[in-house]
Design an enzyme around this catalytic site. Structure first.
Site, short mmCIF file in Angstrom:
data_model
loop_
_atom_site.label_atom_id
_atom_site.label_comp_id
_atom_site.label_asym_id
_atom_site.label_seq_id
_atom_site.Cartn_x
_atom_site.Cartn_y
_atom_site.Cartn_z
N GLY A 174 -2.55 2.10 -5.79
CA GLY A 174 -1.18 2.43 -5.40
C GLY A 174 -0.73 1.73 -4.13
O GLY A 174 -0.38 2.36 -3.13
N ILE A 175 -0.69 0.39 -4.17
CA ILE A 175 -0.36 -0.37 -2.95
C ILE A 175 1.07 -0.12 -2.49
O ILE A 175 1.37 -0.31 -1.31
CB ILE A 175 -0.60 -1.87 -3.14
CG1 ILE A 175 0.28 -2.43 -4.27
CG2 ILE A 175 -2.07 -2.16 -3.41
CD1 ILE A 175 0.28 -3.94 -4.32
N GLY A 176 1.95 0.29 -3.39
CA GLY A 176 3.32 0.60 -2.99
C GLY A 176 3.39 1.79 -2.06
O GLY A 176 4.38 1.98 -1.34
N ASP A 177 2.35 2.61 -2.05
CA ASP A 177 2.22 3.73 -1.11
C ASP A 177 1.27 3.37 0.03
O ASP A 177 1.55 3.65 1.20
CB ASP A 177 1.68 4.97 -1.83
CG ASP A 177 2.71 5.66 -2.67
OD1 ASP A 177 3.79 6.01 -2.13
OD2 ASP A 177 2.47 5.88 -3.87
N ILE A 178 0.12 2.81 -0.31
CA ILE A 178 -0.94 2.65 0.68
C ILE A 178 -0.61 1.58 1.72
O ILE A 178 -0.88 1.77 2.92
CB ILE A 178 -2.27 2.36 -0.03
CG1 ILE A 178 -2.74 3.62 -0.76
CG2 ILE A 178 -3.35 1.90 0.97
CD1 ILE A 178 -4.00 3.44 -1.59
#
Length: 404
Positions: A174-178
């Site tokens: 979840g790179i869009g969050d992390i």
């Protein structure tokens, strides 16, 4: 020296789901006292799995456990006047407050940055939102909700991820969050350092969309410098070769040899000196042009060897590594030595669970320890006592369901 880098720092954590809790976990892992303020029903991610088969308590699953360790939990109803007053008391001695609500939520509660700054002028206020906060630039998308997949799509990463003959592909993690979480932690800590000098806090704002654009930095410069629109290139790199993933007899292996000396070494190990002498492959720029022929030659060698042999023969001189599954990670000695497989108690289960450890390592600190994520309101009485609440006041707050 046996202190942790953030000992003495206090962070009030109003976050939920993934981006915010991951951000505040970074603080907690490095020694900050992170007080997780949850609503009476708890962070929405508490109910998310997976769960251990023997866990009948179901206080929280793996999702919540992984990103809320080392924190304390207090449950407060911020819709009540007493609840708002408790938050203001928490803020009085805090270094930072971090939240990831949609714009206007905290204002609607009467707990905006400007209001809380009156309580504590040195407070650093961190916000993670899909499209930012109007204080730093009012986006036309300001009021839109966002999740990881939306940030990945709009930020450009999905357009360059995947194979040319496939559709846009989301990055599994979840790179869009992390990634926004990591940038927020960096920004908040920078502002905390500044507040130590000036006595004045700041509002720190990271948009998920902005963060992914930053992550995709080469897309911007490629379009600006060359007018190109980068697309999906599979596991290859548009400017470097070889730089990708190649088949082995038992899986896949990553090999990166863009420097000419690395390419020469790869040819030597493959016993293909003619490739090193071939003008089509003499330089990185030439190899990029003749990528398909180069790849075929490498695959001919890797395809009949297992990952262990390929790695053993190349990794000391040519950047090489196997494509690991989760199962392989659990047996890699590097991760054990680096304490990246953290054993943590799990309420309701007879045996500890394993979580991804903290990658930021510092010298002069005590051995890394990971306290499990807190039960909902587990530290409510403890924290209220620290605020100076007497037993009768705590009893009243619990009776009228302001605190839980």
């Amino acid at each position: 020296m046996t202190s942790r880098p953030l000992d003495g720092i206090r962070v009030i954590d109003l976050t939920r789901a993934l981006a915010g809790p991951y951000c505040t976990m970074l603080f907690a892992d490095l020694g900050a006292d992170v007080i997780k303020v949850e609503p009476p029903q708890g962070d929405m991610s508490r109910t998310q799995g997976p769960h251990r088969e023997d866990d009948e308590l179901r206080a929280f699953g793996g999702y919540f456990a992984s990103i809320n360790r080392n924190k304390r939990s207090i449950a407060i109803d911020l819709t009540t006047e007493d609840g708002k007053a408790l938050l203001r008391r928490l803020v009085q001695d805090a270094d930072a407050l971090i939240e990831n609500f949609r714009p206007g939520v905290m204002e609607g509660l009467g707990l905006s940055y400007e209001t809380l700054r009156e309580v504590n002028p040195r407070l650093v206020y961190g916000a993670i939102r899909g499209f930012g906060d109007p204080r730093t630039g009012k986006s036309p998308y300001l009021d839109r909700p966002a999740f990881d997949v939306v940030a990945q799509a709009m930020g450009g990463v999905m357009a360059i991820n995947g194979h040319p003959d496939s559709g846009p592909t989301k990055v599994g993690s979840g790179i869009g969050d992390i990634f926004p979480a990591v940038l927020t932690a960096f920004g908040v800590m920078a502002a905390v350092c500044d507040a130590g000098r000036t006595g004045q806090g700041r509002f720190v704002d990271v948009a998920m969309y902005d963060a992914i654009v930053s992550l995709c930095e080469r897309v911007i410069h490629q379009h600006s410098f060359a007018g190109t629109v980068p697309g999906r290139e599979g596991n290859d790199h548009p400017l470097l070769a070889p730089f990708g993933v190649f088949p082995a007899s038992d899986g896949w292996v990553a090999i990166a040899a863009p420097l000419d000396k690395q390419w020469a070494r790869l040819c030597e190990v493959m016993d293909r000196p003619e490739l090193a002498a071939d003008p089509r492959f003499a330089t990185n720029a030439a190899r990029v042009v003749h990528r398909d022929e180069m790849r075929a030659a490498i695959e001919e060698w890797t395809g009949v060897r297992d990952r262990a042999e390929i790695t053993a023969r190349l990794a000391d001189t040519v950047p090489t590594g196997p494509v690991n599954t989760a199962e392989a990670l659990f047996t890699d000695p590097h991760l054990t030595v680096r304490n990246m497989l953290a054993q943590v108690e799990q309420p309701g289960s007879a045996t500890p669970v394993t979580l991804a450890g903290q990658p930021v390592k510092v010298t002069g600190a005590p051995p890394e320890e990971y306290r499990r994520a807190p039960l909902l309101g587990e530290h409510t009485d403890e924290i209220l006592t620290e605020l100076g609440c007497r037993a009768e006041e705590i009893a009243r707050l619990r009776a009228d369901r302001t605190a839980h």
